[in-house]
Design an enzyme around this catalytic site. Structure first.
Site, PDB file in Angstrom:
ATOM      1  N   ASP A  34       0.821  -1.226   0.000  1.00 33.69           N
ATOM      2  CA  ASP A  34       0.000   0.000   0.000  1.00 33.69           C
ATOM      3  C   ASP A  34       0.848   1.266   0.000  1.00 33.69           C
ATOM      4  OD1 ASP A  34       1.062  -0.031   2.500  1.00 33.69           O
ATOM      5  OD2 ASP A  34      -0.829   0.065   3.596  1.00 33.69           O
ATOM      6  N   ARG A  93      13.750  25.142   0.023  1.00 34.20           N
ATOM      7  CA  ARG A  93      13.428  26.346  -0.754  1.00 34.20           C
ATOM      8  C   ARG A  93      12.132  26.986  -0.282  1.00 34.20           C
ATOM      9  NH1 ARG A  93      14.598  23.882  -6.645  1.00 34.20           N
ATOM     10  NH2 ARG A  93      14.052  21.999  -5.500  1.00 34.20           N
ATOM     11  N   GLN A  94      11.327  26.226   0.477  1.00 33.29           N
ATOM     12  CA  GLN A  94      10.065  26.796   0.984  1.00 33.29           C
ATOM     13  C   GLN A  94      10.280  27.170   2.458  1.00 33.29           C
ATOM     14  OE1 GLN A  94       7.391  27.359  -0.979  1.00 33.29           O
ATOM     15  NE2 GLN A  94       6.007  28.126   0.586  1.00 33.29           N
ATOM     16  N   LYS A 189      18.362  36.323 -12.140  1.00 31.22           N
ATOM     17  CA  LYS A 189      17.298  35.404 -12.564  1.00 31.22           C
ATOM     18  C   LYS A 189      16.006  35.742 -11.833  1.00 31.22           C
ATOM     19  CE  LYS A 189      16.868  31.113 -10.788  1.00 31.22           C
ATOM     20  NZ  LYS A 189      17.266  29.748 -10.454  1.00 31.22           N
ATOM     21  N   ARG A 191      11.946  34.238 -11.191  1.00 30.81           N
ATOM     22  CA  ARG A 191      11.059  33.088 -11.393  1.00 30.81           C
ATOM     23  C   ARG A 191       9.626  33.500 -11.136  1.00 30.81           C
ATOM     24  NH1 ARG A 191      12.056  27.521 -11.568  1.00 30.81           N
ATOM     25  NH2 ARG A 191      14.181  27.721 -10.783  1.00 30.81           N
ATOM     26  N   SER A 220      17.649  21.120 -10.988  1.00 30.18           N
ATOM     27  CA  SER A 220      16.370  20.409 -10.936  1.00 30.18           C
ATOM     28  C   SER A 220      15.915  20.151 -12.368  1.00 30.18           C
ATOM     29  CB  SER A 220      15.373  21.250 -10.136  1.00 30.18           C
ATOM     30  OG  SER A 220      14.142  20.591 -10.059  1.00 30.18           O
ATOM     31  N   GLY A 222      16.834  21.875 -14.928  1.00 38.71           N
ATOM     32  CA  GLY A 222      17.917  22.261 -15.832  1.00 38.71           C
ATOM     33  C   GLY A 222      17.702  23.612 -16.508  1.00 38.71           C
ATOM     34  N   GLY A 223      16.548  24.226 -16.286  1.00 42.60           N
ATOM     35  CA  GLY A 223      16.239  25.500 -16.940  1.00 42.60           C
ATOM     36  C   GLY A 223      17.235  26.605 -16.602  1.00 42.60           C
ATOM     37  N   THR A 224      17.623  26.662 -15.345  1.00 43.59           N
ATOM     38  CA  THR A 224      18.540  27.721 -14.896  1.00 43.59           C
ATOM     39  C   THR A 224      19.898  27.588 -15.584  1.00 43.59           C
ATOM     40  OG1 THR A 224      17.410  27.782 -12.766  1.00 43.59           O
ATOM     41  CG2 THR A 224      19.638  28.717 -12.831  1.00 43.59           C
TER      42      THR A 224
HETATM   43  C1  R5P Z   1      17.360  28.185  -7.125  1.00 41.85           C
HETATM   44  O1  R5P Z   1      17.522  29.358  -6.800  1.00 41.85           O
HETATM   45  C2  R5P Z   1      18.461  27.160  -7.094  1.00 41.85           C
HETATM   46  O2  R5P Z   1      19.673  27.689  -6.670  1.00 41.85           O
HETATM   47  C3  R5P Z   1      18.649  26.523  -8.465  1.00 41.85           C
HETATM   48  O3  R5P Z   1      19.140  27.484  -9.364  1.00 41.85           O
HETATM   49  C4  R5P Z   1      17.359  25.962  -8.978  1.00 41.85           C
HETATM   50  O4  R5P Z   1      16.774  25.128  -8.030  1.00 41.85           O
HETATM   51  C5  R5P Z   1      17.584  25.196 -10.257  1.00 41.85           C
HETATM   52  O5  R5P Z   1      16.342  24.777 -10.744  1.00 41.85           O
HETATM   53  P1  R5P Z   1      16.149  24.395 -12.266  1.00 41.85           P
HETATM   54  O6  R5P Z   1      17.220  23.403 -12.602  1.00 41.85           O
HETATM   55  O7  R5P Z   1      14.769  23.802 -12.305  1.00 41.85           O
HETATM   56  O8  R5P Z   1      16.232  25.634 -13.070  1.00 41.85           O
END
Ligand code: R5P
Length: 294
Positions: A34, A93-94, A189, A191, A220, A222-224
């Site tokens: 479960d 992060r939260q 940056k 968000r 995470s 990879g966008g950053t």
């Molecule tokens: C955010 O400020 C962290 O330092 C990373 O830059 C962020 O978590 C990277 O996230 P992602 O790979 O989704 O862009």
């Protein structure tokens, strides 16, 4: 002192124990049909100071529960002090309510760990140091950035430009610069809190014909890193590398980063993955040596 390698960081825990010449307590674990987690300590912890090594990368919730259960089992079986070594600390992060009505997730996790028997915590490159104030027991973050920078130095990239993909990572780029001996800089940056979409402002750096390495705490989606790599390429950087402490690499993150022109992604074993080329075991074992009571 005993080391308890949690299911999420078995190899790392064993490596740390080896470096410390310490005994390990294996953990038997399973997931019931479960979805519930089960753990059992397969060794004695009576009157011992124990260090549980358990990262909390995805699936975070299951790994946090396992950590809480291990701490509970350790205390229940007589451990005199429990330190949680959590290389990647999920939910960091939260640390505040960004929008009305949100939970402060890391604060809830901190309370839960304390209630489960954790007496102190060591993590690696926590997203923001101030998060550690949310814990009602000693909590500390150590940095793996010098180890990552040493990796590149050993490959011959002395003098490479160290880039922080956002202002929050500037301290990280500065740490890398100290090892690499070149210059460093950061991007701005933003968000969108609702869509999660990021936008990165272009800046002028003297990287033309040079090697540049982007340093961040987490990769995470990879966008950053992809956005930062594109800017470096537009500025004429000859080779761009990406380094991070916690390679979560969600979905097609790796493909996205490589398509943006990055030659290689280097992470640590804080989150076990095929890019975890740098081990944090020496860093953690040093920290345990300094941390353990008496
Ligand atoms: C955010 O400020 C962290 O330092 C990373 O830059 C962020 O978590 C990277 O996230 P992602 O790979 O989704 O862009």
């Amino acid at each position: 002192m005993k080391i308890i390698p949690g299911p999420a960081s078995k190899q790392l825990g064993e490596k740390i124990a080896e470096l410390l010449n310490a005994e390990t307590v294996p953990v038997a674990f399973k997931t019931f049909p479960d979805g519930e987690s089960y753990i059992r300590l397969e060794g004695k912890v009576q009157n011992e100071e124990v260090f549980i090594v358990q990262t909390t990368s995805p699936p975070q919730d299951a790994k946090i529960i396992q950590l809480a259960f291990i701490a509970d089992a350790a205390k229940r079986n007589g451990a005199k002090k429990v330190t949680a070594i959590v290389p990647y600390l999920a939910y960091a992060r939260q640390d505040k309510a960004f929008l009305p009505g949100e939970a402060i997730s890391i604060e809830a996790i901190a309370r839960m760990l304390k209630a489960s028997g954790v007496d102190s915590l060591i993590t690696v490159n926590v997203h923001q140091e101030k998060v550690l104030n949310k814990f009602q027991f000693p909590a500390k973050s150590v940095s793996a950035i010098p180890l990552l920078a040493e990796y590149f130095k050993s490959k011959g990239y002395v003098g490479a430009f160290a880039l922080a993909p956002d202002k929050g990572a500037m301290q990280i780029a500065e740490e890398a610069r100290k090892v690499l001996g070149g210059e460093c800089g950061y991007l701005e940056k933003r968000r969108d809190r609702y869509t999660g979409q990021i936008s990165v402002e272009k800046k002028k750096f003297e990287v033309s014909g040079k090697t540049a390495i982007i340093f961040d705490d987490i990769i995470s989606t990879g966008g950053t890193i992809a956005a930062a790599a594109k800017i470096l390429k537009e500025l004429g950087a000859e080779k761009v590398y990406a380094a991070c402490v916690h390679p979560l690499l969600i979905g097609d993150a790796e493909k996205r980063i490589l398509e943006a022109g990055v030659e290689e992604i280097v992470g640590t074993d804080s989150v076990p993955s095929h890019v975890s080329k740098v081990s944090i075991a020496p860093l953690i074992s040093k920290e345990i040596r300094e941390h353990k009571s008496g």
